[in-house]
Design a protein around this motif. Structure first.
Motif, PDB file in Angstrom:
ATOM      1  N   THR A   9      13.579 -20.351 -14.949  1.00  0.00           N
ATOM      2  CA  THR A   9      12.488 -20.981 -14.200  1.00  0.00           C
ATOM      3  C   THR A   9      11.533 -19.984 -13.571  1.00  0.00           C
ATOM      4  OG1 THR A   9      13.867 -21.070 -12.235  1.00  0.00           O
ATOM      5  CG2 THR A   9      13.872 -23.016 -13.659  1.00  0.00           C
ATOM      6  N   GLU A  10      11.978 -18.754 -13.353  1.00  0.00           N
ATOM      7  CA  GLU A  10      11.076 -17.762 -12.778  1.00  0.00           C
ATOM      8  C   GLU A  10      11.450 -16.375 -13.266  1.00  0.00           C
ATOM      9  OE1 GLU A  10      11.573 -18.479  -8.618  1.00  0.00           O
ATOM     10  OE2 GLU A  10      13.141 -16.987  -8.444  1.00  0.00           O
ATOM     11  N   VAL A  11      10.476 -15.474 -13.177  1.00  0.00           N
ATOM     12  CA  VAL A  11      10.635 -14.094 -13.606  1.00  0.00           C
ATOM     13  C   VAL A  11      10.410 -13.216 -12.378  1.00  0.00           C
ATOM     14  CG1 VAL A  11       9.700 -12.287 -15.101  1.00  0.00           C
ATOM     15  CG2 VAL A  11       9.778 -14.636 -15.906  1.00  0.00           C
ATOM     16  N   ILE A  12      11.213 -12.193 -12.215  1.00  0.00           N
ATOM     17  CA  ILE A  12      11.028 -11.264 -11.103  1.00  0.00           C
ATOM     18  C   ILE A  12      10.215 -10.083 -11.603  1.00  0.00           C
ATOM     19  CG2 ILE A  12      12.157  -9.752  -9.455  1.00  0.00           C
ATOM     20  CD1 ILE A  12      14.533 -11.666  -9.538  1.00  0.00           C
ATOM     21  N   LEU A  13       9.058  -9.892 -11.019  1.00  0.00           N
ATOM     22  CA  LEU A  13       8.158  -8.818 -11.407  1.00  0.00           C
ATOM     23  C   LEU A  13       8.472  -7.585 -10.567  1.00  0.00           C
ATOM     24  CD1 LEU A  13       5.646  -8.063 -13.109  1.00  0.00           C
ATOM     25  CD2 LEU A  13       4.278  -8.750 -11.151  1.00  0.00           C
ATOM     26  N   LEU A  14       8.893  -6.521 -11.233  1.00  0.00           N
ATOM     27  CA  LEU A  14       9.255  -5.315 -10.500  1.00  0.00           C
ATOM     28  C   LEU A  14       8.052  -4.442 -10.195  1.00  0.00           C
ATOM     29  CD1 LEU A  14      12.534  -4.353 -12.361  1.00  0.00           C
ATOM     30  CD2 LEU A  14      12.277  -5.476 -10.153  1.00  0.00           C
ATOM     31  N   GLY A  15       7.098  -4.392 -11.109  1.00  0.00           N
ATOM     32  CA  GLY A  15       5.903  -3.590 -10.877  1.00  0.00           C
ATOM     33  C   GLY A  15       6.193  -2.110 -10.964  1.00  0.00           C
ATOM     34  N   PHE A  16       5.406  -1.326 -10.279  1.00  0.00           N
ATOM     35  CA  PHE A  16       5.596   0.115 -10.245  1.00  0.00           C
ATOM     36  C   PHE A  16       6.680   0.458  -9.234  1.00  0.00           C
ATOM     37  CE2 PHE A  16       1.102  -0.384 -11.418  1.00  0.00           C
ATOM     38  CZ  PHE A  16       1.158   0.211 -12.668  1.00  0.00           C
ATOM     39  N   GLN A  17       7.607   1.273  -9.637  1.00  0.00           N
ATOM     40  CA  GLN A  17       8.682   1.680  -8.741  1.00  0.00           C
ATOM     41  C   GLN A  17       8.275   2.961  -8.018  1.00  0.00           C
ATOM     42  OE1 GLN A  17      11.446  -0.168  -8.184  1.00  0.00           O
ATOM     43  NE2 GLN A  17      10.478  -1.684  -9.510  1.00  0.00           N
ATOM     44  N   VAL A  18       7.302   2.837  -7.147  1.00  0.00           N
ATOM     45  CA  VAL A  18       6.794   3.975  -6.381  1.00  0.00           C
ATOM     46  C   VAL A  18       6.766   3.577  -4.912  1.00  0.00           C
ATOM     47  CG1 VAL A  18       5.442   4.922  -8.268  1.00  0.00           C
ATOM     48  CG2 VAL A  18       4.409   3.261  -6.748  1.00  0.00           C
ATOM     49  N   ASP A  19       6.374   4.514  -4.092  1.00  0.00           N
ATOM     50  CA  ASP A  19       6.306   4.193  -2.667  1.00  0.00           C
ATOM     51  C   ASP A  19       5.163   3.210  -2.396  1.00  0.00           C
ATOM     52  OD1 ASP A  19       3.841   5.630  -2.256  1.00  0.00           O
ATOM     53  OD2 ASP A  19       4.982   7.482  -2.269  1.00  0.00           O
ATOM     54  N   PRO A  20       5.240   2.468  -1.312  1.00  0.00           N
ATOM     55  CA  PRO A  20       4.242   1.435  -1.019  1.00  0.00           C
ATOM     56  C   PRO A  20       2.814   1.959  -0.882  1.00  0.00           C
ATOM     57  CG  PRO A  20       6.185   1.105   0.333  1.00  0.00           C
ATOM     58  CD  PRO A  20       6.366   2.419  -0.369  1.00  0.00           C
ATOM     59  N   ALA A  21       2.629   3.190  -0.436  1.00  0.00           N
ATOM     60  CA  ALA A  21       1.266   3.717  -0.298  1.00  0.00           C
ATOM     61  C   ALA A  21       0.622   3.909  -1.662  1.00  0.00           C
ATOM     62  CB  ALA A  21       1.289   5.039   0.464  1.00  0.00           C
ATOM     63  N   LEU A  22       1.363   4.433  -2.622  1.00  0.00           N
ATOM     64  CA  LEU A  22       0.823   4.614  -3.967  1.00  0.00           C
ATOM     65  C   LEU A  22       0.634   3.267  -4.662  1.00  0.00           C
ATOM     66  CD1 LEU A  22      -0.105   6.574  -6.134  1.00  0.00           C
ATOM     67  CD2 LEU A  22       2.263   6.722  -6.910  1.00  0.00           C
ATOM     68  N   GLU A  23       1.522   2.338  -4.373  1.00  0.00           N
ATOM     69  CA  GLU A  23       1.396   0.996  -4.938  1.00  0.00           C
ATOM     70  C   GLU A  23       0.113   0.327  -4.445  1.00  0.00           C
ATOM     71  OE1 GLU A  23       4.050  -3.063  -5.080  1.00  0.00           O
ATOM     72  OE2 GLU A  23       5.022  -1.162  -4.650  1.00  0.00           O
ATOM     73  N   LEU A  24      -0.201   0.516  -3.177  1.00  0.00           N
ATOM     74  CA  LEU A  24      -1.435  -0.031  -2.614  1.00  0.00           C
ATOM     75  C   LEU A  24      -2.657   0.630  -3.243  1.00  0.00           C
ATOM     76  CD1 LEU A  24      -2.582  -1.979  -0.514  1.00  0.00           C
ATOM     77  CD2 LEU A  24      -2.507  -0.127   1.130  1.00  0.00           C
ATOM     78  N   LEU A  25      -2.597   1.935  -3.474  1.00  0.00           N
ATOM     79  CA  LEU A  25      -3.690   2.653  -4.119  1.00  0.00           C
ATOM     80  C   LEU A  25      -3.910   2.146  -5.549  1.00  0.00           C
ATOM     81  CD1 LEU A  25      -5.709   5.099  -4.093  1.00  0.00           C
ATOM     82  CD2 LEU A  25      -3.853   6.378  -5.162  1.00  0.00           C
ATOM     83  N   LEU A  26      -2.831   1.961  -6.303  1.00  0.00           N
ATOM     84  CA  LEU A  26      -2.956   1.465  -7.672  1.00  0.00           C
ATOM     85  C   LEU A  26      -3.491   0.041  -7.702  1.00  0.00           C
ATOM     86  CD1 LEU A  26       0.300   2.888  -9.251  1.00  0.00           C
ATOM     87  CD2 LEU A  26      -2.039   3.630  -9.677  1.00  0.00           C
ATOM     88  N   PHE A  27      -3.049  -0.798  -6.774  1.00  0.00           N
ATOM     89  CA  PHE A  27      -3.552  -2.163  -6.694  1.00  0.00           C
ATOM     90  C   PHE A  27      -5.052  -2.165  -6.412  1.00  0.00           C
ATOM     91  CE2 PHE A  27      -4.399  -6.071  -4.273  1.00  0.00           C
ATOM     92  CZ  PHE A  27      -4.034  -6.997  -5.227  1.00  0.00           C
ATOM     93  N   GLY A  28      -5.491  -1.333  -5.493  1.00  0.00           N
ATOM     94  CA  GLY A  28      -6.917  -1.230  -5.190  1.00  0.00           C
ATOM     95  C   GLY A  28      -7.721  -0.702  -6.367  1.00  0.00           C
ATOM     96  N   LEU A  29      -7.145   0.256  -7.096  1.00  0.00           N
ATOM     97  CA  LEU A  29      -7.817   0.814  -8.265  1.00  0.00           C
ATOM     98  C   LEU A  29      -7.995  -0.236  -9.358  1.00  0.00           C
ATOM     99  CD1 LEU A  29      -8.877   3.569  -9.347  1.00  0.00           C
ATOM    100  CD2 LEU A  29      -6.640   3.814 -10.433  1.00  0.00           C
ATOM    101  N   PHE A  30      -6.946  -1.027  -9.620  1.00  0.00           N
ATOM    102  CA  PHE A  30      -7.048  -2.076 -10.631  1.00  0.00           C
ATOM    103  C   PHE A  30      -8.021  -3.170 -10.203  1.00  0.00           C
ATOM    104  CE2 PHE A  30      -2.558  -0.811 -11.985  1.00  0.00           C
ATOM    105  CZ  PHE A  30      -3.052   0.088 -12.906  1.00  0.00           C
ATOM    106  N   CYS A  31      -8.044  -3.490  -8.924  1.00  0.00           N
ATOM    107  CA  CYS A  31      -9.022  -4.474  -8.435  1.00  0.00           C
ATOM    108  C   CYS A  31     -10.449  -3.946  -8.560  1.00  0.00           C
ATOM    109  CB  CYS A  31      -8.723  -4.846  -6.987  1.00  0.00           C
ATOM    110  SG  CYS A  31      -7.321  -5.926  -6.797  1.00  0.00           S
ATOM    111  N   LEU A  32     -10.625  -2.650  -8.340  1.00  0.00           N
ATOM    112  CA  LEU A  32     -11.939  -2.040  -8.502  1.00  0.00           C
ATOM    113  C   LEU A  32     -12.394  -2.101  -9.963  1.00  0.00           C
ATOM    114  CD1 LEU A  32     -14.269  -0.320  -7.232  1.00  0.00           C
ATOM    115  CD2 LEU A  32     -12.951   1.672  -7.976  1.00  0.00           C
ATOM    116  N   PHE A  33     -11.499  -1.794 -10.891  1.00  0.00           N
ATOM    117  CA  PHE A  33     -11.844  -1.874 -12.316  1.00  0.00           C
ATOM    118  C   PHE A  33     -12.210  -3.297 -12.718  1.00  0.00           C
ATOM    119  CE2 PHE A  33      -9.057   2.017 -13.413  1.00  0.00           C
ATOM    120  CZ  PHE A  33     -10.111   2.855 -13.099  1.00  0.00           C
TER     121      PHE A  33
END
Length: 103
Positions: A9-33
């Protein structure tokens, strides 16, 4: 023939296994693109519609390419985009599999 009757019924998305600060940077970068893709194609559409000299078959084709590019950029992602600000990692299975079926 009573085989396995397990339903996913659901899938667990692991995403990038990095620290939260880098994860936030990557999220912002993808949103910018994503934003730049939509803005760039919107500029192409706006210029072609405003300038009468650009109403030729080549620019008609370019208009459709811009629309298709905007559609693919908006539709080829998992529906509720889990970001680092949301600690929700569970996605509905039917929504994530429908993204894969498009390909």
């Amino acid at each position: 023939m009573g085989g396995n009757q397990t339903w996913i019924t659901e899938v667990i998305l692991l995403g990038f296994q990095v620290d939260p600060a880098l994860e936030l940077l990557l999220f912002g970068l993808f949103c910018l693109f994503y934003t730049l893709t939509l803005l760039g194609n919107g500029v192409i559409l706006g210029l072609i519609c405003l300038d009468a000299r650009l109403h030729s078959p080549m620019y008609f084709f370019l208009t459709h390419l811009a629309i298709v590019d905007m559609s693919y950029a908006s539709n080829n992602r998992c529906p509720p985009v889990p970001g680092p600000h949301l600690r929700i990692r569970n996605l509905v299975y039917s929504a994530s599999i429908s993204t894969l079926i498009k390909w």
